[in-house]
Design an enzyme around this catalytic site. Structure first.
Site, PDB file in Angstrom:
ATOM      1  N   ASP A 120       7.639 -36.354  15.910  1.00  0.00           N
ATOM      2  CA  ASP A 120       7.230 -36.537  14.518  1.00  0.00           C
ATOM      3  C   ASP A 120       8.175 -35.977  13.453  1.00  0.00           C
ATOM      4  O   ASP A 120       7.930 -36.134  12.258  1.00  0.00           O
ATOM      5  CB  ASP A 120       5.833 -35.931  14.305  1.00  0.00           C
ATOM      6  CG  ASP A 120       4.753 -36.800  14.928  1.00  0.00           C
ATOM      7  OD1 ASP A 120       4.885 -38.033  14.843  1.00  0.00           O
ATOM      8  OD2 ASP A 120       3.795 -36.256  15.491  1.00  0.00           O
ATOM      9  N   ASP A 181       4.008 -45.712  16.592  1.00  0.00           N
ATOM     10  CA  ASP A 181       4.289 -44.906  15.393  1.00  0.00           C
ATOM     11  C   ASP A 181       5.747 -44.432  15.355  1.00  0.00           C
ATOM     12  O   ASP A 181       6.315 -44.179  14.292  1.00  0.00           O
ATOM     13  CB  ASP A 181       3.399 -43.647  15.339  1.00  0.00           C
ATOM     14  CG  ASP A 181       1.988 -43.838  15.869  1.00  0.00           C
ATOM     15  OD1 ASP A 181       1.787 -44.715  16.724  1.00  0.00           O
ATOM     16  OD2 ASP A 181       1.100 -43.102  15.434  1.00  0.00           O
TER      17      ASP A 181
END
Ligand code: GLY
Length: 408
Positions: A120, A181
């Site tokens: 992330d 993602d």
């Protein structure tokens, strides 16, 4: 009592003046858009004031059941969105106070450049330092972006040609899970490559985008959420979901991440296969019989009880922002029309919170993860971030400036 009343009146007027001042300079938008930006400014100003009072660098994410703002640690994937929203408000209003806050909350999360616990870091560092560098050209920010790209690259698995999203999970029998993602993290790598001249980052991004195209997408152009790889051979072991309704379903935010990700990959490579993929994803979304008329999707296109399922506003804002970029490459007006419709509908009372409510987030009705029972029908910091980004992109397109997504 009288003195108290006078003080209250003074405070109301003073605060009102500050807010009015905050949105006037540099405000090039008129009418409805100006109102939307004014409303967003008031809300995020309140949010920032609350955080400033604590004297800490806090990272707002959502609200609890009492509508109180929930803060998370900077190591959470959402930490870049609050600083990023401050940068977009600076661009949308021209008010230097937003810039000062943008600098403070961006620099306050510098330690994240070393984060390697999952994939992330692209979200975290690019939304904060990436926007900060775009707007200030502070050379220290450039170094943070490059160091963060190095951190992300430690998760590249050359045997499979992908960046590992999450760590192995014995319970789920995942060795090397990759989620859709992850396409969003490639922006950090493409930019770091340009900034450093190191082609390695770009090669990793392209390899990841190609493998994802091959292994995440189904024949109907919807995407699996999780693909688990054998990291040595690249063989796929499982195709499943973590946040969607079912392994075979189309989780709404996942479709939005893919749309945004492949449009962005075309920006950096001009490879038409990425643009084609983005258009196919857009087709899947906008031809979907379960997409509501107002274009704000349910949290999963195949959720079991549609129309009695929560909407996911975050999926809608990510989609709108991506569509403005897709429009600039295709000149297909339908993409801009869809994005304009999403923004117009989100600006209504059905989705926009009254100032001072909703934990001071701009938009209501997002979904974090229904399978985890987390953040269901709540505001989310990233829904607001992509809303502001979409407003900025719309304004750039309509002012004739064209999209200036990077000028590094
Ligand atoms: N990247 C995590 C999510 O979209 O929920």
């Amino acid at each position: 009592m009288k003195i108290k009343k006078s003080i209250s009146l003074f405070l109301v007027l003073a605060v009102g003046t500050v807010y009015a001042y905050a949105i006037t300079p540099g405000q090039k938008n008129k009418g409805k858009e100006a109102q939307i930006i004014e409303n967003a400014s008031v809300q995020i100003k309140k949010m920032a004031d609350e955080i400033e009072k604590t004297g800490k660098i806090l990272s707002p994410r959502t609200t609890d059941k009492n509508d109180k703002t929930v803060y998370v640690v900077l190591e959470e994937w959402t930490s870049g969105f609050f600083p990023g929203s401050l940068w977009y408000l600076y661009e949308l209003t021209g008010d230097d106070n937003w810039k000062k806050l943008g600098i403070k909350y961006t620099e306050g999360m510098e330690r994240i450049k070393k984060f390697t616990g999952n994939h992330d870091i692209g979200f975290m560092i690019y939304c904060s330092f990436g926007n900060g560098y775009r707007l200030t050209k502070n050379p220290a920010y450039k170094e943070v972006i490059i160091e963060a790209a190095n951190s992300l690259s430690t998760r590249f698995r050359p045997g499979a040609g992908i960046i590992q999203s999450w760590n192995a999970n014995k319970t789920k029998d995942w060795i090397c899970p990759v989620i859709i993602d992850n396409m969003m993290n490639l922006e950090l790598l493409f930019e770091a490559s340009k900034l450093s001249g190191n082609n390695k980052f770009r090669e990793i991004a392209i390899s990841h985008a190609n493998q994802t195209l091959k292994n995440h997408y189904r024949d109907d152009n919807s995407s699996f959420h999780v693909v688990d790889y054998n990291p040595k051979t690249g063989e796929t072991r499982h195709k499943q979901t973590a946040q969607g309704f079912a392994d075979s379903s189309a989780w709404a935010r996942g479709q939005a991440w893919g749309l945004y990700g492949y449009t962005m990959c075309f920006r950096y490579t001009k490879d038409s296969k990425y643009l084609n993929q983005a258009e196919k994803i857009a087709q899947f979304i906008f031809n979907n019989p379960n997409l509501p008329k107002d274009l704000i999707p349910y949290w999963d296109y195949n959720a079991g009880k549609i129309p009695n399922e929560p909407r996911d506003v975050s999926a809608a804002t990510i989609t709108a922002s991506a569509l403005y970029e897709l429009f600039t490459y295709t000149q297909n007006k339908k993409y801009k029309k869809y994005a304009d419709t999403i923004l117009k509908n989100l600006a209504s009372d059905s989705y926009t919170a009254a100032p001072g409510t909703n934990g001071n987030f701009i938009l209501m009705h997002s979904v974090g993860s229904i399978p985890h029972g987390a953040e269901v029908d709540r505001p989310l910091v990233y829904a607001d971030y992509y809303f502001l980004e979409a407003l900025k992109r719309k304004s750039d397109i309509e002012s004739g400036k064209g999209l200036k997504l990077t000028d590094f």
